[in-house]
Design a protein around this motif. Structure first.
Motif, PDB file in Angstrom:
ATOM      1  N   TRP A 100      10.235  22.201  -4.929  1.00  0.00           N
ATOM      2  CA  TRP A 100       9.476  22.148  -6.180  1.00  0.00           C
ATOM      3  C   TRP A 100      10.390  22.146  -7.395  1.00  0.00           C
ATOM      4  O   TRP A 100      10.152  21.425  -8.363  1.00  0.00           O
ATOM      5  N   THR A 101      11.444  22.953  -7.354  1.00  0.00           N
ATOM      6  CA  THR A 101      12.368  23.031  -8.488  1.00  0.00           C
ATOM      7  C   THR A 101      12.934  21.664  -8.832  1.00  0.00           C
ATOM      8  O   THR A 101      12.920  21.235  -9.999  1.00  0.00           O
ATOM      9  N   HIS A 102      13.414  20.962  -7.835  1.00  0.00           N
ATOM     10  CA  HIS A 102      14.064  19.680  -8.107  1.00  0.00           C
ATOM     11  C   HIS A 102      13.056  18.555  -8.339  1.00  0.00           C
ATOM     12  O   HIS A 102      13.325  17.631  -9.126  1.00  0.00           O
ATOM     13  N   LEU A 103      11.887  18.657  -7.732  1.00  0.00           N
ATOM     14  CA  LEU A 103      10.831  17.690  -8.017  1.00  0.00           C
ATOM     15  C   LEU A 103      10.365  17.833  -9.462  1.00  0.00           C
ATOM     16  O   LEU A 103      10.174  16.831 -10.171  1.00  0.00           O
ATOM     17  N   GLU A 104      10.216  19.055  -9.935  1.00  0.00           N
ATOM     18  CA  GLU A 104       9.768  19.289 -11.304  1.00  0.00           C
ATOM     19  C   GLU A 104      10.831  18.851 -12.315  1.00  0.00           C
ATOM     20  O   GLU A 104      10.501  18.225 -13.336  1.00  0.00           O
ATOM     21  N   LEU A 105      12.089  19.167 -12.072  1.00  0.00           N
ATOM     22  CA  LEU A 105      13.135  18.713 -12.986  1.00  0.00           C
ATOM     23  C   LEU A 105      13.166  17.197 -13.085  1.00  0.00           C
ATOM     24  O   LEU A 105      13.362  16.627 -14.165  1.00  0.00           O
ATOM     25  N   SER A 106      12.955  16.534 -11.952  1.00  0.00           N
ATOM     26  CA  SER A 106      12.975  15.074 -11.941  1.00  0.00           C
ATOM     27  C   SER A 106      11.768  14.490 -12.677  1.00  0.00           C
ATOM     28  O   SER A 106      11.918  13.593 -13.515  1.00  0.00           O
ATOM     29  N   ARG A 107      10.583  14.984 -12.380  1.00  0.00           N
ATOM     30  CA  ARG A 107       9.371  14.357 -12.911  1.00  0.00           C
ATOM     31  C   ARG A 107       9.098  14.693 -14.372  1.00  0.00           C
ATOM     32  O   ARG A 107       8.495  13.895 -15.091  1.00  0.00           O
ATOM     33  N   TYR A 108       9.542  15.846 -14.837  1.00  0.00           N
ATOM     34  CA  TYR A 108       9.306  16.208 -16.232  1.00  0.00           C
ATOM     35  C   TYR A 108      10.444  15.772 -17.140  1.00  0.00           C
ATOM     36  O   TYR A 108      10.213  15.374 -18.286  1.00  0.00           O
ATOM     37  N   PHE A 109      11.676  15.850 -16.643  1.00  0.00           N
ATOM     38  CA  PHE A 109      12.832  15.641 -17.525  1.00  0.00           C
ATOM     39  C   PHE A 109      13.755  14.512 -17.080  1.00  0.00           C
ATOM     40  O   PHE A 109      14.747  14.238 -17.756  1.00  0.00           O
ATOM     41  N   GLY A 110      13.447  13.876 -15.951  1.00  0.00           N
ATOM     42  CA  GLY A 110      14.326  12.821 -15.442  1.00  0.00           C
ATOM     43  C   GLY A 110      15.675  13.347 -14.994  1.00  0.00           C
ATOM     44  O   GLY A 110      16.651  12.597 -14.961  1.00  0.00           O
ATOM     45  N   ILE A 111      15.744  14.624 -14.635  1.00  0.00           N
ATOM     46  CA  ILE A 111      17.004  15.252 -14.229  1.00  0.00           C
ATOM     47  C   ILE A 111      17.110  15.222 -12.711  1.00  0.00           C
ATOM     48  O   ILE A 111      16.261  15.789 -12.017  1.00  0.00           O
ATOM     49  N   ASP A 112      18.131  14.569 -12.194  1.00  0.00           N
ATOM     50  CA  ASP A 112      18.300  14.436 -10.746  1.00  0.00           C
ATOM     51  C   ASP A 112      19.475  15.244 -10.205  1.00  0.00           C
ATOM     52  O   ASP A 112      19.799  15.154  -9.026  1.00  0.00           O
ATOM     53  N   GLN A 113      20.109  16.032 -11.058  1.00  0.00           N
ATOM     54  CA  GLN A 113      21.187  16.903 -10.584  1.00  0.00           C
ATOM     55  C   GLN A 113      20.630  18.082  -9.797  1.00  0.00           C
ATOM     56  O   GLN A 113      19.521  18.558 -10.065  1.00  0.00           O
ATOM     57  N   LEU A 114      21.397  18.571  -8.847  1.00  0.00           N
ATOM     58  CA  LEU A 114      21.040  19.822  -8.199  1.00  0.00           C
ATOM     59  C   LEU A 114      21.255  20.957  -9.193  1.00  0.00           C
ATOM     60  O   LEU A 114      22.254  20.982  -9.924  1.00  0.00           O
ATOM     61  N   LEU A 115      20.331  21.898  -9.223  1.00  0.00           N
ATOM     62  CA  LEU A 115      20.431  23.017 -10.151  1.00  0.00           C
ATOM     63  C   LEU A 115      21.265  24.131  -9.531  1.00  0.00           C
ATOM     64  O   LEU A 115      20.907  24.713  -8.506  1.00  0.00           O
ATOM     65  N   ASP A 116      22.398  24.402 -10.142  1.00  0.00           N
ATOM     66  CA  ASP A 116      23.251  25.515  -9.739  1.00  0.00           C
ATOM     67  C   ASP A 116      24.063  25.923 -10.960  1.00  0.00           C
ATOM     68  O   ASP A 116      23.839  25.411 -12.066  1.00  0.00           O
ATOM     69  N   GLU A 117      24.981  26.831 -10.784  1.00  0.00           N
ATOM     70  CA  GLU A 117      25.710  27.351 -11.939  1.00  0.00           C
ATOM     71  C   GLU A 117      26.572  26.291 -12.621  1.00  0.00           C
ATOM     72  O   GLU A 117      26.809  26.355 -13.826  1.00  0.00           O
ATOM     73  N   SER A 118      27.004  25.286 -11.884  1.00  0.00           N
ATOM     74  CA  SER A 118      27.837  24.242 -12.487  1.00  0.00           C
ATOM     75  C   SER A 118      27.032  23.287 -13.366  1.00  0.00           C
ATOM     76  O   SER A 118      27.573  22.684 -14.300  1.00  0.00           O
ATOM     77  N   SER A 119      25.739  23.130 -13.074  1.00  0.00           N
ATOM     78  CA  SER A 119      24.910  22.186 -13.835  1.00  0.00           C
ATOM     79  C   SER A 119      23.989  22.884 -14.831  1.00  0.00           C
ATOM     80  O   SER A 119      23.298  22.219 -15.609  1.00  0.00           O
ATOM     81  N   ALA A 120      23.964  24.206 -14.834  1.00  0.00           N
ATOM     82  CA  ALA A 120      22.968  24.960 -15.587  1.00  0.00           C
ATOM     83  C   ALA A 120      23.002  24.656 -17.080  1.00  0.00           C
ATOM     84  O   ALA A 120      21.956  24.382 -17.691  1.00  0.00           O
ATOM     85  N   ALA A 121      24.161  24.690 -17.692  1.00  0.00           N
ATOM     86  CA  ALA A 121      24.248  24.533 -19.153  1.00  0.00           C
ATOM     87  C   ALA A 121      23.762  23.151 -19.573  1.00  0.00           C
ATOM     88  O   ALA A 121      23.013  23.015 -20.553  1.00  0.00           O
ATOM     89  N   GLU A 122      24.160  22.127 -18.833  1.00  0.00           N
ATOM     90  CA  GLU A 122      23.757  20.759 -19.178  1.00  0.00           C
ATOM     91  C   GLU A 122      22.247  20.575 -19.010  1.00  0.00           C
ATOM     92  O   GLU A 122      21.588  19.963 -19.853  1.00  0.00           O
ATOM     93  N   ILE A 123      21.695  21.114 -17.915  1.00  0.00           N
ATOM     94  CA  ILE A 123      20.253  20.984 -17.677  1.00  0.00           C
ATOM     95  C   ILE A 123      19.470  21.754 -18.731  1.00  0.00           C
ATOM     96  O   ILE A 123      18.449  21.267 -19.243  1.00  0.00           O
ATOM     97  N   TRP A 124      19.923  22.936 -19.085  1.00  0.00           N
ATOM     98  CA  TRP A 124      19.277  23.730 -20.125  1.00  0.00           C
ATOM     99  C   TRP A 124      19.212  22.949 -21.440  1.00  0.00           C
ATOM    100  O   TRP A 124      18.148  22.867 -22.070  1.00  0.00           O
TER     101      TRP A 124
END
Length: 478
Positions: free
Chosen positions: A102-126
């Motif tokens: 659900w986490t990655h489906l929601e990031l993709s469908r709402y924001f077009g974000i296809d990165q895996l969410l972890d500490e390395s990607s957190a700041a950019e996704i935020w």
């Protein structure tokens, strides 16, 4: 790394074709949710990803607590970014939990974000998500438009003024947003203080002085009438199990009087009064042609210390193991004998009871009504891949999948509409796999009809939603 691909959850060529050709673009009838209508009415702007994604989400809170994080990062006073960081630290630990999907489906469908969410990607996704949240598309009304939600039902207490619903109707929003009558407060007959507080509020909004059972029923009926005038066509009850041994009128009156005086009822009195009320609610729904929903089997508020600190619906509930067959059957039969059994959707929380619910649904048919009693979609702890497949299999084996009213979000979050996509992919995967295994015919028009019905048409028909306008489904084109 892209995780949510076009082939997500679709294991065969046939499954992929069925989903993309027939399910992907069908609009949504979301007939059970806990979305706050006030946020839709005011078209609330979400300041940060935490506001729209983490606040009030007890699924995520449970995972963070299980990961050893302090309560301040869940329901507490940590900053928005601190809460987000806590969730980020938890996400990689949720592998094989549906939250990871659900986490990655929601990031993709709402924001077009296809990165895996972890500490390395957190700041950019935020940063990216917060920027997109400022767009009109990411307001509650914008989200309803974005996901092509034809009808959205909320869950509302009979004491609610429904002013937010009036404001929504006058806003020009194309989505039909309807209330649902959920009188849980009337059934708190084992809690004299809470019951009497709620009853006082009911009397106030209904303009009824409530001292006797007849007054109470009159006030409930007045609010039922009011909800009907506001477009409501659904009721809902969250119960451990059905109450199916109702008191006679004089017994119920005595029990109500005792409760109203602040005295506790014994278990027999509580069950008898609750049963009397549930039969009354059945009469109300049947007379107006409403659909009654029963959510059965949750073991709520297991952690008394957490309940005292945080209240209900904070993530301390689990699956219960109450016997369901005799009480559910008796409740339906009592109403059916008096020609007062409304259309119903029954949701089961204990998968051990799936076949009980699937078979009970077939015991009370009605000429001219497809699936008068529905075995509802996988609910709460079961609305994940395996749980959805279990429900589909039990329903298919014991009833008619073709008449199923399909998925709901059952959510408090505006980020939950991809649950419909998740369900549709699983449905198409089940059908596609069966076709390739030779268990179903490779009859494309027949499969297209089933998918369109289960994902949209059956729910719209069952609930009497007729005017789709330019929301019309696209699957007829294929």
């Amino acid at each position: 790394m892209t995780f949510i691909t076009d082939e997500f959850l679709l294991q065969t060529k046939t499954a992929r074709h069925l989903y993309h050709a027939y399910a992907q673009h069908i609009p949504i009838v979301d007939f059970h949710s806990h979305l706050p209508p006030g946020d839709i009415a005011s078209n609330t702007r979400f300041r940060t990803l935490t506001d729209i994604w983490l606040e009030g989400d007890h699924y995520k809170w449970r995972a963070m607590r299980a990961n050893g994080l302090a309560e301040k990062y869940c329901s507490g006073n940590a900053t928005a970014y601190e809460k987000f960081e806590a969730w980020v630290r938890t996400v990689p630990r949720t592998l094989r939990n549906p939250l990871y999907h659900w986490t990655h489906l929601e990031l993709s469908r709402y924001f077009g974000i296809d990165q895996l969410l972890d500490e390395s990607s957190a700041a950019e996704i935020w940063k990216s998500a917060n920027a997109l949240l400022q767009s009109e598309e990411m307001t509650p009304q914008g989200i309803l438009r974005k996901f092509r939600v034809v009808a959205q039902c909320t869950t509302d207490d009979p004491t609610d003024s429904l002013e937010a619903h009036t404001k929504i109707r006058n806003s020009g929003l194309k989505t039909l947003v309807l209330p649902t009558y959920r009188p849980d407060g009337a059934l708190r007959v084992s809690e004299p203080t809470r019951f009497n507080q709620w009853t006082n509020g009911l009397g106030s909004v209904a303009n009824v002085e409530i001292s006797r059972l007849g007054d109470f029923l009159d006030a409930l009926a007045k609010r039922h009438d009011f909800f009907h005038a506001q477009g409501c066509r659904l009721s809902d009850h969250g119960l451990n199990h059905c109450y199916a041994e109702p008191f006679a009128e004089h017994q119920a009156s005595d029990a109500f009087g005792k409760l109203r005086s602040g005295k506790a009822l014994d278990s027999h009195e509580a069950a008898g009064l609750a049963g009397h009320l549930m039969i009354f609610f059945g009469y109300l729904d049947a007379r107006k042609g409403w659909t009654k929903q029963l959510h059965l089997g949750a073991f709520r508020n297991a952690n008394s210390r957490a309940m005292a600190m945080l209240g209900a619906d904070a993530g301390f509930d689990s699956i219960g193991d109450w016997p369901q067959a005799a009480s559910l059957g008796a409740y339906c039969d009592l109403l059916d004998r008096e020609n007062s059994l409304p259309k119903m959707i029954v949701y089961n929380l204990n998968p051990a009871d799936n076949y009980i619910f699937a078979t009970m649904a077939g015991n009370f048919p009605q000429e001219g009504v497809r699936g008068r009693i529905q075995f509802g979609s996988s609910w709460w702890f079961l609305d994940q891949k395996e749980g959805i497949e279990w429900q589909l299999n039990a329903l298919s084996n014991c009833g008619l999948l073709s008449n199923f009213v399909g998925m709901v979000t059952d959510s408090r979050s505006f980020m939950s509409f991809p649950r419909h996509e998740y369900f549709r992919r699983i449905l198409c995967n089940v059908l596609g796999n069966d076709i390739e295994a030779g268990l179903l015919p490779h009859d494309e028009p027949m499969m297209a009809r089933l998918i369109k019905d289960v994902c949209f048409e059956n729910a719209a028909r069952f609930l009497g939603i007729k005017n789709f306008g330019d929301w019309a489904t696209t699957s007829d084109e294929h």
